[in-house]
Design a protein around this motif. Structure first.
Motif, PDB file in Angstrom:
ATOM      1  N   ILE A 245       6.056  -2.569 -10.721  1.00 20.42           N
ATOM      2  CA  ILE A 245       5.461  -1.683  -9.713  1.00 20.42           C
ATOM      3  C   ILE A 245       4.520  -2.512  -8.844  1.00 20.42           C
ATOM      4  N   GLU A 246       4.642  -2.385  -7.551  1.00 21.74           N
ATOM      5  CA  GLU A 246       3.803  -3.160  -6.638  1.00 21.74           C
ATOM      6  C   GLU A 246       2.335  -2.799  -6.832  1.00 21.74           C
ATOM      7  N   GLU A 247       1.487  -3.821  -6.899  1.00 23.05           N
ATOM      8  CA  GLU A 247       0.052  -3.564  -7.028  1.00 23.05           C
ATOM      9  C   GLU A 247      -0.434  -2.702  -5.872  1.00 23.05           C
TER      10      GLU A 247
ATOM     11  N   GLY B 140      -2.464  -5.295 -12.283  1.00 23.26           N
ATOM     12  CA  GLY B 140      -2.494  -6.070 -13.518  1.00 23.26           C
ATOM     13  C   GLY B 140      -1.232  -5.921 -14.340  1.00 23.26           C
ATOM     14  N   SER B 141      -1.414  -5.698 -15.657  1.00 21.14           N
ATOM     15  CA  SER B 141      -0.278  -5.756 -16.581  1.00 21.14           C
ATOM     16  C   SER B 141       0.742  -4.645 -16.353  1.00 21.14           C
ATOM     17  N   ILE B 142       0.334  -3.475 -15.901  1.00 21.73           N
ATOM     18  CA  ILE B 142       1.313  -2.398 -15.714  1.00 21.73           C
ATOM     19  C   ILE B 142       2.254  -2.725 -14.555  1.00 21.73           C
TER      20      ILE B 142
ATOM     21  N   ASN C 241     -15.109  -4.538 -16.908  1.00 19.63           N
ATOM     22  CA  ASN C 241     -14.014  -3.778 -17.520  1.00 19.63           C
ATOM     23  C   ASN C 241     -13.486  -2.644 -16.634  1.00 19.63           C
ATOM     24  N   CYS C 242     -13.808  -2.711 -15.339  1.00 14.79           N
ATOM     25  CA  CYS C 242     -13.235  -1.784 -14.352  1.00 14.79           C
ATOM     26  C   CYS C 242     -12.581  -2.594 -13.234  1.00 14.79           C
ATOM     27  N   ARG C 243     -11.443  -2.122 -12.744  1.00 14.05           N
ATOM     28  CA  ARG C 243     -10.915  -2.668 -11.486  1.00 14.05           C
ATOM     29  C   ARG C 243     -11.442  -1.793 -10.355  1.00 14.05           C
ATOM     30  N   LEU C 244     -12.177  -2.408  -9.448  1.00 15.15           N
ATOM     31  CA  LEU C 244     -12.821  -1.698  -8.353  1.00 15.15           C
ATOM     32  C   LEU C 244     -12.402  -2.344  -7.034  1.00 15.15           C
ATOM     33  N   TRP C 245     -11.792  -1.564  -6.153  1.00 14.02           N
ATOM     34  CA  TRP C 245     -11.335  -2.070  -4.854  1.00 14.02           C
ATOM     35  C   TRP C 245     -12.057  -1.340  -3.741  1.00 14.02           C
ATOM     36  N   ASP C 246     -12.374  -2.062  -2.678  1.00 13.76           N
ATOM     37  CA  ASP C 246     -12.917  -1.423  -1.486  1.00 13.76           C
ATOM     38  C   ASP C 246     -11.907  -0.402  -0.965  1.00 13.76           C
ATOM     39  N   ALA C 247     -12.370   0.812  -0.673  1.00 16.64           N
ATOM     40  CA  ALA C 247     -11.466   1.908  -0.316  1.00 16.64           C
ATOM     41  C   ALA C 247     -10.724   1.661   0.995  1.00 16.64           C
ATOM     42  N   LYS C 248     -11.309   0.876   1.896  1.00 18.29           N
ATOM     43  CA  LYS C 248     -10.667   0.639   3.201  1.00 18.29           C
ATOM     44  C   LYS C 248      -9.820  -0.625   3.201  1.00 18.29           C
TER      45      LYS C 248
END
Length: 250
Positions: A102-104, A94-96, A197-204
């Motif tokens: 910085i690459e996501e 996101g914004s950072i 209000n959370c960014r949640l990504w699949d760990a794999k």
């Protein structure tokens, strides 16, 4: 009704010192510039936030949460909201990523805490500790307590989500002042904790399981929220449809 926000409606509670949060299906992004509806989002966020708030309460993190009333409503303690959004970042997104190039997906050297002034008209500008204390939004002591609680929440939730195959990339917290009858004041966690209000990504696979799917027109937003609830073991058996609650208070 006391107040209607972007994702929730706030009602007077059945007892003094309580309020009722009603979770809507409305979705917004980019400070309300993009609007839409995610079917069943309110039901899922109510369940997810109930689960996470209860777990944090058990860990000794004070929250405003009392209990869930029905599919879309929960009873919480009335608090004086501190007008600061606290963002904890573990992985660049996101914004950072935009601000610093910085690459996501890049793991940050350590968890970074940022502050934003809660004001939709000003697009929730980023602020420093100096702004917060100079303008009287919170005292130095309150800010120290907020940071300590935020890092505890981050440590606990990072482990909880990793245990179900999800990375906690970043998230936003809000805090409030809970005034006790004896005049004592306590800083408590308020608002909600959910894929809103959370960014949640699949760990794999790094598949996004949060509101970024709505922000970026990725589709299947409902499915992502349902997957988070499923992995937490709390997906409503009847699915994310409305069921008449027995304890509706308004």
């Amino acid at each position: 009704m006391i107040y209607e926000g972007k994702a929730k409606v706030i009602f007077e509670g059945p007892e003094p010192g309580t309020i009722v949060q009603y979770f809507k299906d409305d979705a917004t992004a980019f400070n309300n510039q993009k609007k839409g509806t995610i079917t069943g989002k309110g039901v899922l966020n109510n369940r997810i936030s109930e689960y996470l708030m209860n777990r944090l309460n058990q860990m000794g993190v004070p929250t405003h949460f009392i209990r869930r009333l029905n599919m879309r409503e929960q009873l919480v303690r009335e608090v004086e909201i501190i007008p600061i959004e606290v963002v904890i970042r573990n992985i660049a997104a996101g914004s950072i990523s935009k601000r610093f190039g910085i690459e996501e997906g890049t793991a940050l050297p350590r968890s970074i805490v940022e502050y934003y002034f809660k004001n939709d008209q000003l697009n929730d500008p980023m602020v420093s500790e100096e702004h917060i204390t100079a303008f009287g939004w919170a005292t130095i002591q309150e800010l120290d307590e907020i940071v300590a609680l935020s890092l505890r929440v981050n440590d606990y939730l990072s482990g909880l989500f990793l245990g179900i195959g999800i990375k906690l990339v970043d998230f936003k917290l809000e805090f409030g002042r809970l005034w006790h009858e004896n005049g004592d004041m306590q800083i408590v966690l308020a608002d909600e904790i959910s894929p809103d209000n959370c960014r949640l990504w699949d760990a794999k696979t790094n598949e996004k399981l949060d509101k970024d799917r709505f922000r970026r027109d990725m589709g299947n937003v409902e499915g992502a929220y349902q997957e988070v609830a499923r992995r937490l073991g709390i997906l409503p058996e009847s699915g994310p449809a409305d069921v008449q609650g027995t304890d509706t208070v308004q």
